[in-house]
Design a protein around this motif. Structure first.
Motif, PDB file in Angstrom:
ATOM      1  N   ALA A 282      36.227  40.565  35.781  1.00 20.45           N
ATOM      2  CA  ALA A 282      37.398  41.195  36.431  1.00 20.45           C
ATOM      3  C   ALA A 282      37.004  42.746  36.469  1.00 20.45           C
ATOM      4  CB  ALA A 282      38.647  40.871  36.145  1.00 20.45           C
ATOM      5  N   GLU A 283      36.874  43.150  35.112  1.00 13.93           N
ATOM      6  CA  GLU A 283      36.737  44.593  34.768  1.00 13.93           C
ATOM      7  C   GLU A 283      35.599  45.130  35.466  1.00 13.93           C
ATOM      8  OE1 GLU A 283      37.702  48.199  33.465  1.00 13.93           O
ATOM      9  OE2 GLU A 283      38.967  46.387  33.175  1.00 13.93           O
ATOM     10  N   ALA A 284      34.427  44.391  35.652  1.00 17.42           N
ATOM     11  CA  ALA A 284      33.096  44.762  36.252  1.00 17.42           C
ATOM     12  C   ALA A 284      33.432  44.956  37.818  1.00 17.42           C
ATOM     13  CB  ALA A 284      32.118  43.840  35.853  1.00 17.42           C
ATOM     14  N   MET A 285      34.151  44.276  38.349  1.00 19.07           N
ATOM     15  CA  MET A 285      34.393  44.168  39.968  1.00 19.07           C
ATOM     16  C   MET A 285      35.304  45.422  40.221  1.00 19.07           C
ATOM     17  SD  MET A 285      34.435  40.068  40.866  1.00 19.07           S
ATOM     18  CE  MET A 285      35.812  39.630  39.714  1.00 19.07           C
ATOM     19  N   ALA A 286      34.864  46.272  41.080  1.00 12.15           N
ATOM     20  CA  ALA A 286      35.281  47.543  41.453  1.00 12.15           C
ATOM     21  C   ALA A 286      36.599  47.363  42.382  1.00 12.15           C
ATOM     22  CB  ALA A 286      34.305  48.426  42.260  1.00 12.15           C
ATOM     23  N   ASP A 287      36.519  46.126  43.210  1.00 11.47           N
ATOM     24  CA  ASP A 287      37.761  45.916  44.131  1.00 11.47           C
ATOM     25  C   ASP A 287      38.546  44.836  43.652  1.00 11.47           C
ATOM     26  OD1 ASP A 287      35.939  43.934  44.362  1.00 11.47           O
ATOM     27  OD2 ASP A 287      36.106  43.619  46.497  1.00 11.47           O
ATOM     28  N   PHE A 288      38.349  44.562  42.345  1.00  6.04           N
ATOM     29  CA  PHE A 288      39.465  43.551  41.484  1.00  6.04           C
ATOM     30  C   PHE A 288      40.546  44.345  40.919  1.00  6.04           C
ATOM     31  CE2 PHE A 288      41.013  40.351  38.762  1.00  6.04           C
ATOM     32  CZ  PHE A 288      40.582  39.033  39.439  1.00  6.04           C
ATOM     33  N   ALA A 289      41.711  44.185  41.441  1.00  4.46           N
ATOM     34  CA  ALA A 289      43.145  44.971  40.893  1.00  4.46           C
ATOM     35  C   ALA A 289      44.262  44.304  41.301  1.00  4.46           C
ATOM     36  CB  ALA A 289      42.905  46.257  41.605  1.00  4.46           C
ATOM     37  N   PRO A 290      45.141  44.180  40.309  1.00  2.00           N
ATOM     38  CA  PRO A 290      45.015  44.950  39.003  1.00  2.00           C
ATOM     39  C   PRO A 290      43.986  44.278  37.999  1.00  2.00           C
ATOM     40  CG  PRO A 290      46.999  43.778  38.910  1.00  2.00           C
ATOM     41  CD  PRO A 290      46.430  43.588  40.276  1.00  2.00           C
ATOM     42  N   LYS A 291      43.151  44.758  37.015  1.00  3.21           N
ATOM     43  CA  LYS A 291      42.291  44.093  36.307  1.00  3.21           C
ATOM     44  C   LYS A 291      42.769  42.920  35.433  1.00  3.21           C
ATOM     45  CE  LYS A 291      39.084  46.747  37.473  1.00  3.21           C
ATOM     46  NZ  LYS A 291      37.930  46.234  38.530  1.00  3.21           N
ATOM     47  N   GLN A 292      44.201  42.792  35.264  1.00  2.98           N
ATOM     48  CA  GLN A 292      44.652  41.600  34.682  1.00  2.98           C
ATOM     49  C   GLN A 292      45.134  40.728  35.711  1.00  2.98           C
ATOM     50  OE1 GLN A 292      44.957  41.051  31.125  1.00  2.98           O
ATOM     51  NE2 GLN A 292      43.645  42.947  31.296  1.00  2.98           N
ATOM     52  N   GLY A 293      44.662  40.782  37.024  1.00  3.30           N
ATOM     53  CA  GLY A 293      45.062  40.069  38.117  1.00  3.30           C
ATOM     54  C   GLY A 293      44.568  38.509  37.889  1.00  3.30           C
ATOM     55  N   PHE A 294      43.502  38.406  36.884  1.00  2.00           N
ATOM     56  CA  PHE A 294      42.871  37.135  36.824  1.00  2.00           C
ATOM     57  C   PHE A 294      43.867  36.202  36.232  1.00  2.00           C
ATOM     58  CE2 PHE A 294      41.956  39.129  32.846  1.00  2.00           C
ATOM     59  CZ  PHE A 294      42.285  37.992  31.910  1.00  2.00           C
ATOM     60  N   HIS A 295      44.967  36.627  35.759  1.00  2.00           N
ATOM     61  CA  HIS A 295      46.003  35.871  35.172  1.00  2.00           C
ATOM     62  C   HIS A 295      47.050  35.028  36.159  1.00  2.00           C
ATOM     63  CE1 HIS A 295      45.936  36.506  30.844  1.00  2.00           C
ATOM     64  NE2 HIS A 295      45.859  37.837  31.042  1.00  2.00           N
ATOM     65  N   GLU A 296      46.755  35.478  37.680  1.00  2.00           N
ATOM     66  CA  GLU A 296      47.640  35.126  38.471  1.00  2.00           C
ATOM     67  C   GLU A 296      46.709  34.626  39.787  1.00  2.00           C
ATOM     68  OE1 GLU A 296      49.738  38.620  39.732  1.00  2.00           O
ATOM     69  OE2 GLU A 296      51.152  38.537  37.929  1.00  2.00           O
ATOM     70  N   MET A 297      45.700  33.940  39.462  1.00  2.00           N
ATOM     71  CA  MET A 297      44.631  33.569  40.403  1.00  2.00           C
ATOM     72  C   MET A 297      43.977  32.360  39.896  1.00  2.00           C
ATOM     73  SD  MET A 297      41.656  34.728  39.909  1.00  2.00           S
ATOM     74  CE  MET A 297      40.489  34.341  41.464  1.00  2.00           C
ATOM     75  N   ILE A 298      43.386  31.577  40.762  1.00  2.00           N
ATOM     76  CA  ILE A 298      42.687  30.497  40.649  1.00  2.00           C
ATOM     77  C   ILE A 298      41.897  30.180  41.920  1.00  2.00           C
ATOM     78  CG2 ILE A 298      44.167  28.502  40.651  1.00  2.00           C
ATOM     79  CD1 ILE A 298      40.988  28.434  38.677  1.00  2.00           C
ATOM     80  N   CYS A 299      40.420  30.053  41.900  1.00  3.60           N
ATOM     81  CA  CYS A 299      39.954  29.717  43.214  1.00  3.60           C
ATOM     82  C   CYS A 299      39.509  28.339  43.111  1.00  3.60           C
ATOM     83  CB  CYS A 299      38.499  30.494  43.350  1.00  3.60           C
ATOM     84  SG  CYS A 299      38.727  32.275  43.777  1.00  3.60           S
ATOM     85  N   VAL A 300      39.972  27.532  43.961  1.00  5.31           N
ATOM     86  CA  VAL A 300      39.664  26.300  44.221  1.00  5.31           C
ATOM     87  C   VAL A 300      38.995  26.163  45.551  1.00  5.31           C
ATOM     88  CG1 VAL A 300      40.317  23.744  44.339  1.00  5.31           C
ATOM     89  CG2 VAL A 300      41.406  25.467  42.619  1.00  5.31           C
ATOM     90  N   GLU A 301      37.649  25.866  45.761  1.00  5.71           N
ATOM     91  CA  GLU A 301      37.001  26.387  46.822  1.00  5.71           C
ATOM     92  C   GLU A 301      36.106  24.893  47.305  1.00  5.71           C
ATOM     93  OE1 GLU A 301      34.390  29.575  45.948  1.00  5.71           O
ATOM     94  OE2 GLU A 301      35.766  30.035  44.170  1.00  5.71           O
ATOM     95  N   PRO A 302      36.595  24.117  48.326  1.00  5.42           N
ATOM     96  CA  PRO A 302      35.849  23.251  49.068  1.00  5.42           C
ATOM     97  C   PRO A 302      34.789  23.889  49.871  1.00  5.42           C
ATOM     98  CG  PRO A 302      38.384  22.946  49.419  1.00  5.42           C
ATOM     99  CD  PRO A 302      37.804  24.444  49.158  1.00  5.42           C
ATOM    100  N   GLY A 303      33.563  23.046  49.661  1.00  4.04           N
ATOM    101  CA  GLY A 303      32.439  23.384  50.424  1.00  4.04           C
ATOM    102  C   GLY A 303      31.282  22.196  50.573  1.00  4.04           C
ATOM    103  N   HIS A 304      30.360  22.656  51.349  1.00  2.39           N
ATOM    104  CA  HIS A 304      28.949  22.062  51.188  1.00  2.39           C
ATOM    105  C   HIS A 304      27.970  23.012  50.780  1.00  2.39           C
ATOM    106  CE1 HIS A 304      25.610  19.637  52.471  1.00  2.39           C
ATOM    107  NE2 HIS A 304      26.231  18.556  53.076  1.00  2.39           N
ATOM    108  N   ALA A 305      27.995  23.000  49.529  1.00  3.03           N
ATOM    109  CA  ALA A 305      27.294  24.185  48.837  1.00  3.03           C
ATOM    110  C   ALA A 305      26.128  23.956  47.799  1.00  3.03           C
ATOM    111  CB  ALA A 305      28.403  24.990  48.149  1.00  3.03           C
ATOM    112  N   ALA A 306      26.086  22.690  47.293  1.00  3.81           N
ATOM    113  CA  ALA A 306      25.235  22.140  46.404  1.00  3.81           C
ATOM    114  C   ALA A 306      23.755  21.890  47.248  1.00  3.81           C
ATOM    115  CB  ALA A 306      25.599  21.104  45.620  1.00  3.81           C
ATOM    116  N   THR A 307      24.003  21.403  48.521  1.00  3.83           N
ATOM    117  CA  THR A 307      22.696  21.312  49.244  1.00  3.83           C
ATOM    118  C   THR A 307      23.130  22.121  50.624  1.00  3.83           C
ATOM    119  OG1 THR A 307      23.493  19.146  50.198  1.00  3.83           O
ATOM    120  CG2 THR A 307      22.203  18.977  48.207  1.00  3.83           C
ATOM    121  N   MET A 308      21.825  22.053  51.395  1.00  2.00           N
ATOM    122  CA  MET A 308      22.134  22.605  52.908  1.00  2.00           C
ATOM    123  C   MET A 308      22.241  21.472  53.904  1.00  2.00           C
ATOM    124  SD  MET A 308      21.050  25.789  52.014  1.00  2.00           S
ATOM    125  CE  MET A 308      20.400  26.664  53.388  1.00  2.00           C
TER     126      MET A 308
END
Length: 289
Positions: free
Chosen positions: A235-261
């Protein structure tokens, strides 16, 4: 109006609930359900079209991450492809109850040698947000691609969050650079997490908070599920991630077709969808004890 076109964004309204879709990337940047925001959006997110949005639900196409094969047609594309960084067109309202709208992206590109069209539908109902995608090959030759809904969900405190119904699935853990079968009946987030669960069975993935269901995610034709949280250093390394402690308030759960094409022949169409429901009953996965 149930669907309001506000120049750079579209607001869908269903009763007291709203979803806001930025035309840049067709990114859902807000989903307010019963007065409460359900998505996490970085305070540092650029909403002026100058770069992809950090937060909400960006669209990943035609490649997930960065292509490792330098000879593949997607090798020259930026990470996660171009759909999340392109200007989409509002095609119009499609349904009244629930309220739905369609967005389109089409054409050929100098950095990807195929003609294509994408139709995204966003549908809002009480306690539910659904998104569906149609990818059509408008070219004279086949192409292959990946798709993913990069969904940032807002949570009260990540340390209390569990992601369930992934036990028994193969996990590609990019933090420890290892693959294994998930043994935990519920996945807790205690540090940086970057896991792709491959070929997840047709079951609803749930996000729990202290035994309470926050979200239930249903999928159609999206066999893979990415679970991601950057934690403090990323989070600290991403310039557009704010506030830096915002990772406490999010979780990405991402459905996709991404392991294969996905391989799409000329004239062919591929369709997929996700539906996010707020609250509900816990769905217990069988055969894990």
């Amino acid at each position: 109006m149930p669907v309001d076109d506000l120049n750079d964004r579209v607001v869908i309204t269903h009763g007291n609930n709203t979803a806001t879709i930025l035309k840049h990337g067709a990114t859902v940047i807000s989903w307010v359900n019963n007065g409460e925001e359900q998505l996490w959006l970085s305070q540092g997110a650029r909403l002026d079209g100058s770069r992809p949005v950090r937060g909400g639900i960006p669209l990943v196409f035609p490649v997930f991450g960065k292509q490792k094969d330098e000879h593949h047609p997607t090798a020259k594309l930026p990470q996660h492809g171009f759909a999340r960084d392109a200007e989409w067109e509002l095609l119009g309202q499609t349904t009244e109850d629930p309220v739905g709208a369609e967005f389109g992206l089409a054409g050929g590109r100098s950095d990807w040698p195929y003609k294509f069209s994408l139709i995204l539908s966003v549908t809002l109902a009480n306690d539910k947000l659904a998104m569906a995608i149609d990818v059509k090959n408008e070219d004279e030759q086949e192409f292959d691609f990946q798709w993913l809904f990069h969904t940032y969900l807002r949570v009260p405190d990540i340390t209390d969050v569990l992601v369930t119904n992934l036990a028994g699935q193969h996990c590609d853990d990019r933090v420890v650079n290892a693959g294994y079968t998930e043994k935990a009946p519920a996945v807790a987030i205690t540090g940086e997490c970057d896991r792709m669960y491959v070929g997840v069975e047709d079951r609803t993935v749930q996000v729990l908070d202290k035994g309470r269901v926050l979200f239930s995610l249903a999928r159609k034709n999206l066999p893979d599920v990415v679970v991601w949280n950057p934690w403090d250093k990323k989070a600290e390394a991403m310039a557009d991630f704010a506030p830096k402690q915002g990772f406490h308030e999010m979780i990405c759960v991402e459905p996709g077709h991404a392991a294969t094409m996905v391989v799409l022949p000329p004239g062919g169409t591929w369709s997929a969808a996700q539906e996010i429901a707020v609250g509900g009953e816990i769905s217990l996965q069988g055969g894990i004890f």
